[in-house]
Design an enzyme around this catalytic site. Structure first.
Site, short mmCIF file in Angstrom:
data_model
loop_
_atom_site.label_atom_id
_atom_site.label_comp_id
_atom_site.label_asym_id
_atom_site.label_seq_id
_atom_site.Cartn_x
_atom_site.Cartn_y
_atom_site.Cartn_z
N ASP A 195 0.87 -1.17 0.00
CA ASP A 195 0.00 0.00 0.00
C ASP A 195 0.90 1.22 0.00
O ASP A 195 1.63 1.46 0.97
CB ASP A 195 -0.89 -0.02 1.24
CG ASP A 195 -1.88 1.13 1.29
OD1 ASP A 195 -1.72 2.10 0.50
OD2 ASP A 195 -2.81 1.08 2.11
N ASN A 199 1.41 6.03 -10.26
CA ASN A 199 0.07 5.94 -10.84
C ASN A 199 -1.02 5.68 -9.81
O ASN A 199 -2.18 6.04 -10.04
CB ASN A 199 0.05 4.82 -11.89
CG ASN A 199 -1.35 4.49 -12.37
OD1 ASN A 199 -1.97 5.27 -13.07
ND2 ASN A 199 -1.86 3.33 -11.96
N TYR A 251 -9.50 15.05 -3.84
CA TYR A 251 -8.81 14.31 -4.92
C TYR A 251 -8.15 15.28 -5.89
O TYR A 251 -6.96 15.14 -6.22
CB TYR A 251 -9.82 13.44 -5.66
CG TYR A 251 -9.24 12.74 -6.87
CD1 TYR A 251 -8.48 11.59 -6.74
CD2 TYR A 251 -9.46 13.24 -8.15
CE1 TYR A 251 -7.95 10.95 -7.84
CE2 TYR A 251 -8.93 12.62 -9.27
CZ TYR A 251 -8.18 11.46 -9.11
OH TYR A 251 -7.65 10.83 -10.22
N GLY A 252 -8.89 16.29 -6.34
CA GLY A 252 -8.34 17.24 -7.29
C GLY A 252 -7.16 18.00 -6.72
O GLY A 252 -6.16 18.25 -7.42
N ALA A 253 -7.24 18.37 -5.45
CA ALA A 253 -6.15 19.10 -4.81
C ALA A 253 -4.88 18.25 -4.76
O ALA A 253 -3.77 18.76 -4.96
CB ALA A 253 -6.55 19.53 -3.40
N LYS A 311 -3.99 15.98 -6.90
CA LYS A 311 -3.44 15.85 -8.25
C LYS A 311 -2.80 17.16 -8.71
O LYS A 311 -1.76 17.16 -9.39
CB LYS A 311 -4.53 15.40 -9.22
CG LYS A 311 -5.06 14.00 -8.94
CD LYS A 311 -3.94 12.96 -9.05
CE LYS A 311 -4.48 11.54 -8.98
NZ LYS A 311 -3.42 10.53 -9.18
#
Length: 250
Positions: free
Chosen positions: A60, A87, A151-153, A155
């Protein structure tokens, strides 16, 4: 570009499904030695099935000891590291007001801190080989993405790391690139707990926003990852390669 990846050692996190799996296949089919990393042994075995160039390692990436264990497994297997593909990623959609701290922490650990510390652990080996880090990110940060703020932050932050590391590491012979896919046909939303009905509704909404009128196929994203890692791409660093069907400009 024939055989330019032959014998190169590649680590791919999140290699059990989707983009990671297809990327591992493409690297292996071109002669690279690949270590796929993920949390589920059965999925990793499916990725490696029929391709002797792919080895598996269960870990993990969010675990504090994962970077050391992953790098040790790769160097023991291959004796070198040429490419690191960060990834692995998870999304747990929720609007502001409904974000649980433990779920936000999990996304940060998997999507941002995992890649950061894995790259740091692998860096001496990448420097020795003149290697490449490829960070798999997501849609550009100048667009709002309701229910996906955490999530967006993560990335967007990973793209910032790409740009910063590319400057820090250029003199050490290490390139750093982001590949930023648009919406892709992968199980990520199923793993996030979306029902089939919710998936269908989300898909229809997204298709209206994408100029090319369809979702990406994993192999279309994998092609960019593999080619960014080639020796022929030696002048490419610090770039965020957006592969999104045109949603960025629609």
């Amino acid at each position: 570009m024939t055989d330019t990846l032959h014998g190169r050692a590649v680590i791919i996190t999140g290699g059990g499904t989707g983009i990671g799996r297809v990327t591992a296949w493409q690297f292996a089919d071109e002669g690279a030695d690949v270590l796929v990393v993920g949390r589920t042994e059965d999925r990793l075995k499916e990725t490696a099935d029929g391709r002797p160039g792919i080895r598996t390692f269960v870990a993990d990436v969010a675990a504090p000891d994962a970077p050391e264990r992953i790098v040790a497994a790769a160097t023991e297997a291959f004796g070198r590291i040429d490419v690191l593909v960060n990834n692995a990623g998870i999304t747990r959609p929720a609007p502001l007001g409904e974000i649980a701290r433990e779920i936000a922490d999990r996304q940060l650990a998997t999507n941002l801190l995992g890649p950061l510390f894995l790259a740091q652990e692998a860096l001496p080996h990448l420097e020795a080989s003149g290697g490449v880090i490829v960070n798999v990110t997501s849609l550009p940060g100048h667009r709002g993405w309701p229910n996906n703020s955490v999530y967006g932050a993560t990335k967007v932050a990973l793209d910032f790391l790409t740009r910063t590391w590319s400057v820090e590491l250029a003199s050490r012979g290490v390139r750093v690139v982001s590949v930023a896919p648009g919406v892709t046909e992968t199980p990520v939303m199923i793993h996030a707990g979306f029902s089939p009905e919710r998936l269908a509704a989300s898909r229809d909404e997204l298709l209206r926003l994408i100029p090319l009128g369809r979702l990406a196929r994993p192999e279309e994203i994998a092609w960019w990852i593999v080619n960014a890692a080639r020796p022929e791409a030696a002048y490419l660093t610090g770039a965020v390669l957006t592969v999104d069907g045109g949603i960025n400009v629609s």
